[in-house]
Design a protein around this motif. Structure first.
Motif, PDB file in Angstrom:
ATOM      1  N   LEU A   1      -2.212  13.455   0.765  1.00 55.30           N
ATOM      2  CA  LEU A   1      -2.555  12.052   0.958  1.00 55.30           C
ATOM      3  C   LEU A   1      -2.320  11.592   2.393  1.00 55.30           C
ATOM      4  CD1 LEU A   1      -1.156  10.452  -2.332  1.00 55.30           C
ATOM      5  CD2 LEU A   1      -3.441  11.335  -1.847  1.00 55.30           C
ATOM      6  N   HIS A   2      -2.252  12.558   3.325  1.00 56.30           N
ATOM      7  CA  HIS A   2      -2.020  12.196   4.723  1.00 56.30           C
ATOM      8  C   HIS A   2      -3.130  11.278   5.246  1.00 56.30           C
ATOM      9  CE1 HIS A   2      -0.572  12.573   8.845  1.00 56.30           C
ATOM     10  NE2 HIS A   2      -1.806  12.854   9.217  1.00 56.30           N
TER      11      HIS A   2
ATOM     12  N   PHE B   1       0.823  -1.205   0.000  1.00 54.27           N
ATOM     13  CA  PHE B   1       0.000   0.000   0.000  1.00 54.27           C
ATOM     14  C   PHE B   1       0.859   1.258   0.000  1.00 54.27           C
ATOM     15  CE2 PHE B   1      -2.159   3.516   1.978  1.00 54.27           C
ATOM     16  CZ  PHE B   1      -3.368   3.536   1.309  1.00 54.27           C
ATOM     17  N   GLU B   2       1.911   1.277   0.777  1.00 51.64           N
ATOM     18  CA  GLU B   2       2.780   2.458   0.829  1.00 51.64           C
ATOM     19  C   GLU B   2       3.413   2.735  -0.527  1.00 51.64           C
ATOM     20  OE1 GLU B   2       3.143   4.747   3.127  1.00 51.64           O
ATOM     21  OE2 GLU B   2       1.613   3.693   4.279  1.00 51.64           O
ATOM     22  N   GLN B   3       3.779   1.674  -1.242  1.00 52.43           N
ATOM     23  CA  GLN B   3       4.320   1.860  -2.587  1.00 52.43           C
ATOM     24  C   GLN B   3       3.246   2.441  -3.514  1.00 52.43           C
ATOM     25  OE1 GLN B   3       7.191   2.023  -5.380  1.00 52.43           O
ATOM     26  NE2 GLN B   3       7.564   1.201  -3.328  1.00 52.43           N
ATOM     27  N   PHE B   4       2.014   1.970  -3.361  1.00 55.53           N
ATOM     28  CA  PHE B   4       0.891   2.502  -4.140  1.00 55.53           C
ATOM     29  C   PHE B   4       0.706   3.992  -3.851  1.00 55.53           C
ATOM     30  CE2 PHE B   4      -3.491   3.533  -5.011  1.00 55.53           C
ATOM     31  CZ  PHE B   4      -3.838   2.775  -6.113  1.00 55.53           C
ATOM     32  N   ARG B   5       0.704   4.343  -2.571  1.00 54.86           N
ATOM     33  CA  ARG B   5       0.478   5.739  -2.189  1.00 54.86           C
ATOM     34  C   ARG B   5       1.610   6.644  -2.676  1.00 54.86           C
ATOM     35  NH1 ARG B   5      -0.058   8.460   3.764  1.00 54.86           N
ATOM     36  NH2 ARG B   5       1.986   7.483   4.013  1.00 54.86           N
ATOM     37  N   LYS B   6       2.860   6.179  -2.559  1.00 61.01           N
ATOM     38  CA  LYS B   6       4.003   6.979  -2.992  1.00 61.01           C
ATOM     39  C   LYS B   6       3.940   7.256  -4.492  1.00 61.01           C
ATOM     40  CE  LYS B   6       8.120   5.083  -3.158  1.00 61.01           C
ATOM     41  NZ  LYS B   6       9.436   4.535  -2.706  1.00 61.01           N
ATOM     42  N   ARG B   7       3.617   6.255  -5.275  1.00 58.56           N
ATOM     43  CA  ARG B   7       3.544   6.435  -6.728  1.00 58.56           C
ATOM     44  C   ARG B   7       2.311   7.251  -7.124  1.00 58.56           C
ATOM     45  NH1 ARG B   7       7.006   3.228  -9.797  1.00 58.56           N
ATOM     46  NH2 ARG B   7       8.356   1.891  -8.510  1.00 58.56           N
ATOM     47  N   LEU B   8       1.238   7.148  -6.337  1.00 64.34           N
ATOM     48  CA  LEU B   8       0.062   7.966  -6.609  1.00 64.34           C
ATOM     49  C   LEU B   8       0.382   9.442  -6.384  1.00 64.34           C
ATOM     50  CD1 LEU B   8      -2.966   7.933  -7.332  1.00 64.34           C
ATOM     51  CD2 LEU B   8      -3.450   7.746  -4.879  1.00 64.34           C
ATOM     52  N   TYR B   9       1.130   9.738  -5.324  1.00 61.45           N
ATOM     53  CA  TYR B   9       1.536  11.121  -5.061  1.00 61.45           C
ATOM     54  C   TYR B   9       2.386  11.660  -6.207  1.00 61.45           C
ATOM     55  CZ  TYR B   9       3.700  15.157  -2.830  1.00 61.45           C
ATOM     56  OH  TYR B   9       4.142  16.431  -2.558  1.00 61.45           O
ATOM     57  N   ARG B  10       3.313  10.853  -6.704  1.00 62.25           N
ATOM     58  CA  ARG B  10       4.146  11.275  -7.830  1.00 62.25           C
ATOM     59  C   ARG B  10       3.310  11.536  -9.071  1.00 62.25           C
ATOM     60  NH1 ARG B  10       8.931   6.709  -7.485  1.00 62.25           N
ATOM     61  NH2 ARG B  10       9.957   7.447  -5.582  1.00 62.25           N
ATOM     62  N   PHE B  11       2.291  10.727  -9.276  1.00 57.56           N
ATOM     63  CA  PHE B  11       1.405  10.910 -10.426  1.00 57.56           C
ATOM     64  C   PHE B  11       0.724  12.270 -10.360  1.00 57.56           C
ATOM     65  CE2 PHE B  11      -3.123  10.505 -11.716  1.00 57.56           C
ATOM     66  CZ  PHE B  11      -2.942  10.464 -13.094  1.00 57.56           C
ATOM     67  N   TYR B  12       0.175  12.618  -9.187  1.00 53.66           N
ATOM     68  CA  TYR B  12      -0.479  13.925  -9.050  1.00 53.66           C
ATOM     69  C   TYR B  12       0.520  15.053  -9.273  1.00 53.66           C
ATOM     70  CZ  TYR B  12      -4.517  11.527  -7.077  1.00 53.66           C
ATOM     71  OH  TYR B  12      -5.592  10.721  -6.906  1.00 53.66           O
TER      72      TYR B  12
END
Length: 236
Positions: free
Chosen positions: A115-116, A95-106
């Motif tokens: 995304l806190h 999940f953390e990898q998903f969230r990190k890459r989602l932040y980069r996408f935005y």
């Protein structure tokens, strides 16, 4: 001349099918329902491109964490649901990898997203009934929110691939058919090391290529049992 006629095997009884499912549940696991808060103020996915990226991101993190099996998942505009098999610590890392890459996408699209609050609630699934209900709940979640869809047509999850042999009928080739630049655009990343045989549908990696649908389907007695659960309320 005699011909050897093969006598069809006797269909399994209700009890035999149920025991098969119970034995499978006991042999596998642990299982978890991972979900994030569905806050109205936190709209994560606004456009079809956003949803397509999320679908491809699920494919990528599934490849990066092969010891965690995604059984099914669904992407909503403000939250996500995932049914997983694996250790909780590894599920959290995925999940953390998903969230990190989602932040980069935005960030790459010039949008600011806090995304806190996008944190996983990892719920242990400790019996077969709860697991079945969780799969059915996740696979009907898009339909519950968007009445224009059915549980078998909502496009942003693995739901429409369950017990549906024609789900890849709109395939658009395989990942290996893409050019180097197309692979980078698909994942919005320099990471393009991904199984070349995986199928593309509707602009994203087909969940049938990376979700363990065989395991998910085998937890139900048969397709009729699954359809009955998806068609009734299991929100409780």
């Amino acid at each position: 001349m005699k011909h050897n006629c093969q006598i069809p095997s006797r269909p399994l009884s209700f009890g035999e099918r149920e025991r098969q499912c119970e034995n499978l549940f006991r042999r596998r696991g642990p299982f978890f329902h991972v979900c994030t808060p569905g806050e109205d103020s936190l709209i994560l996915f606004e456009t079809e491109d956003d949803f397509r990226f999320a679908m491809n991101l699920f494919a990528l993190v599934s490849h990066l964490f092969p010891d965690v099996r995604i059984i099914t998942f669904e992407v909503m505009d403000s939250h996500i649901h995932i049914i997983m098999e694996g250790f909780a610590s590894r599920a959290k890392e995925l999940f953390e990898q998903f969230r990190k890459r989602l932040y980069r996408f935005y960030h790459s699209t010039g949008r600011v997203r806090d995304l806190h609050a996008f944190q996983p609630n990892i719920i242990p699934v400790e019996d077969l009934t709860f697991l079945r209900n969780s799969i059915a709940y996740v696979n009907r979640n898009g339909f519950l929110v968007h009445s224009e869809y059915t549980p078998f047509s909502y496009p942003w999850g693995a739901n429409r691939f369950y017990f549906n042999p024609d789900s890849n009928s709109r395939q658009e080739g395989r990942y290996g058919d893409l050019s180097y630049d197309e692979k980078r655009r698909l994942f919005r990343s320099n990471t393009i090391d991904y199984p070349e045989q995986h199928i593309l549908v509707d602009g994203y990696i087909s969940p049938a290529s990376f979700c363990d649908l065989d395991l998910g389907e085998a937890l139900f007695r048969d397709a009729r049992h699954y359809f009955a659960l998806v068609s009734r309320s299991v929100e409780g």
